[in-house]
Design an enzyme around this catalytic site. Sequence first.
Site, mmCIF file in Angstrom:
data_model
loop_
_atom_site.group_PDB
_atom_site.id
_atom_site.type_symbol
_atom_site.label_atom_id
_atom_site.label_comp_id
_atom_site.label_asym_id
_atom_site.label_seq_id
_atom_site.Cartn_x
_atom_site.Cartn_y
_atom_site.Cartn_z
ATOM 1 N N ASN A 16 0.870 -1.176 0.000
ATOM 2 C CA ASN A 16 0.000 0.000 0.000
ATOM 3 C C ASN A 16 0.910 1.230 0.000
ATOM 4 O OD1 ASN A 16 -1.792 2.054 0.564
ATOM 5 N ND2 ASN A 16 -2.288 1.357 2.647
ATOM 6 N N LYS A 18 0.086 4.252 -0.276
ATOM 7 C CA LYS A 18 -0.556 5.445 0.305
ATOM 8 C C LYS A 18 -0.322 6.649 -0.625
ATOM 9 C CE LYS A 18 -0.017 3.257 4.736
ATOM 10 N NZ LYS A 18 0.064 3.382 6.175
ATOM 11 N N HIS A 103 -9.350 1.131 5.003
ATOM 12 C CA HIS A 103 -8.071 1.336 5.692
ATOM 13 C C HIS A 103 -8.299 2.303 6.848
ATOM 14 C CE1 HIS A 103 -4.009 2.611 6.565
ATOM 15 N NE2 HIS A 103 -3.616 1.498 5.968
ATOM 16 N N GLU A 105 -6.691 4.710 7.909
ATOM 17 C CA GLU A 105 -6.469 6.131 7.592
ATOM 18 C C GLU A 105 -7.690 6.739 6.923
ATOM 19 O OE1 GLU A 105 -2.718 5.554 5.610
ATOM 20 O OE2 GLU A 105 -1.810 5.074 7.541
ATOM 21 N N GLU A 173 -5.133 -4.877 10.716
ATOM 22 C CA GLU A 173 -4.119 -3.838 10.904
ATOM 23 C C GLU A 173 -4.399 -3.076 12.187
ATOM 24 O OE1 GLU A 173 -2.179 -2.751 6.908
ATOM 25 O OE2 GLU A 173 -3.872 -1.424 7.188
ATOM 26 N N GLY A 179 2.701 2.308 10.677
ATOM 27 C CA GLY A 179 3.689 3.380 10.494
ATOM 28 C C GLY A 179 4.431 3.766 11.762
ATOM 29 N N SER A 218 3.654 -2.052 10.249
ATOM 30 C CA SER A 218 5.089 -2.124 10.496
ATOM 31 C C SER A 218 5.727 -3.465 10.129
ATOM 32 C CB SER A 218 5.400 -1.750 11.951
ATOM 33 O OG SER A 218 5.002 -0.408 12.201
HETATM 34 P P1 PGA Z 1 3.052 0.350 7.519
HETATM 35 O O1 PGA Z 1 1.559 0.540 6.943
HETATM 36 O O2 PGA Z 1 3.571 -0.953 6.940
HETATM 37 O O3 PGA Z 1 3.820 1.543 7.014
HETATM 38 O O4 PGA Z 1 2.943 0.279 8.996
HETATM 39 C C1 PGA Z 1 0.698 -0.548 6.795
HETATM 40 C C2 PGA Z 1 -0.616 -0.093 6.228
HETATM 41 O O5 PGA Z 1 -1.108 0.970 6.622
HETATM 42 O O6 PGA Z 1 -1.205 -0.780 5.381
#
Ligand code: PGA
Length: 257
Positions: A16, A18, A103, A105, A173, A179, A218
């Site tokens: 992803n 983003k 997601h 976010e 997640e 992140g 992560s």
């Molecule tokens: P990250 O994000 O691997 O940077 O923690 C995962 C995600 O949001 O899908």
Amino acid sequence: MTHPNQIVPRALVAGNWKMNGLRSSAVELKSLADKVSGSEDPNCDILVCPPATLIIPFSQQNISSAIEIGAQDCHTNEKGAHTGDLSAEIIKDAGATAVIVGHSERRTDHGESSELVREKAQAAYRAGLTAIICIGETQQQRDAGETLEIISTQLSASVPAEANASNTVIAYEPVWAIGTGLTPTEAQIGEVHTHIRQCLVQSMGDEAFSIRLLYGGSVKPDNAREILLIENVNGALVGGASLKADDFFGIISVYNT
Ligand code: PGA
């Protein structure tokens, strides 16, 4: 919790990106494709979800049939007066085969509810896309001991009744792991993934054993092996570490050794 006949779905490693990536980032996709083509069968499906503007060039330049291109969101409607939005049909037409919905976010930044996420997943099915439905608890919910309850609630509200193993992937997640460099313990991931499997078995029966359950938050090349070997973890949804071909391929390679 495994199927009595030991059915284990083929893993999926999805990236992803983003809101990262320009047309020049095609070099990373090319580098990934070269690595994938130059190695043995990766033993997993591979998906890259760049910003929507890159879906067309990426799907056209993609030199490896082993890598699919996906989107990060879609609207619920097929078309109409929704300025700035993209329908699942538009995404499919651009060359995507899958779309991430729900997601955290988007749930946070755009106030998306699980009901809306379910409608987005249905839009994905309508267009012939695989829906990658994301769920996960916040730190506060984990601290309050509510994780499994939150997961059950999000699953039952976000996953459409028409979901099956070919049109749906579930990504667990934990919001606090995205992140941040923090990851749950192996036991915590295993507990949630087993719980997700149990919930899906209750709602859809044996089909649930074939649904891919991804862990996201992560995931890096140096922790991927321990995470991806946990029972009921059938792949990963990778953010930051999917931006560099070397790191992403390091995660994919876990399935190759
Ligand atoms: P990250 O994000 O691997 O940077 O923690 C995962 C995600 O949001 O899908």
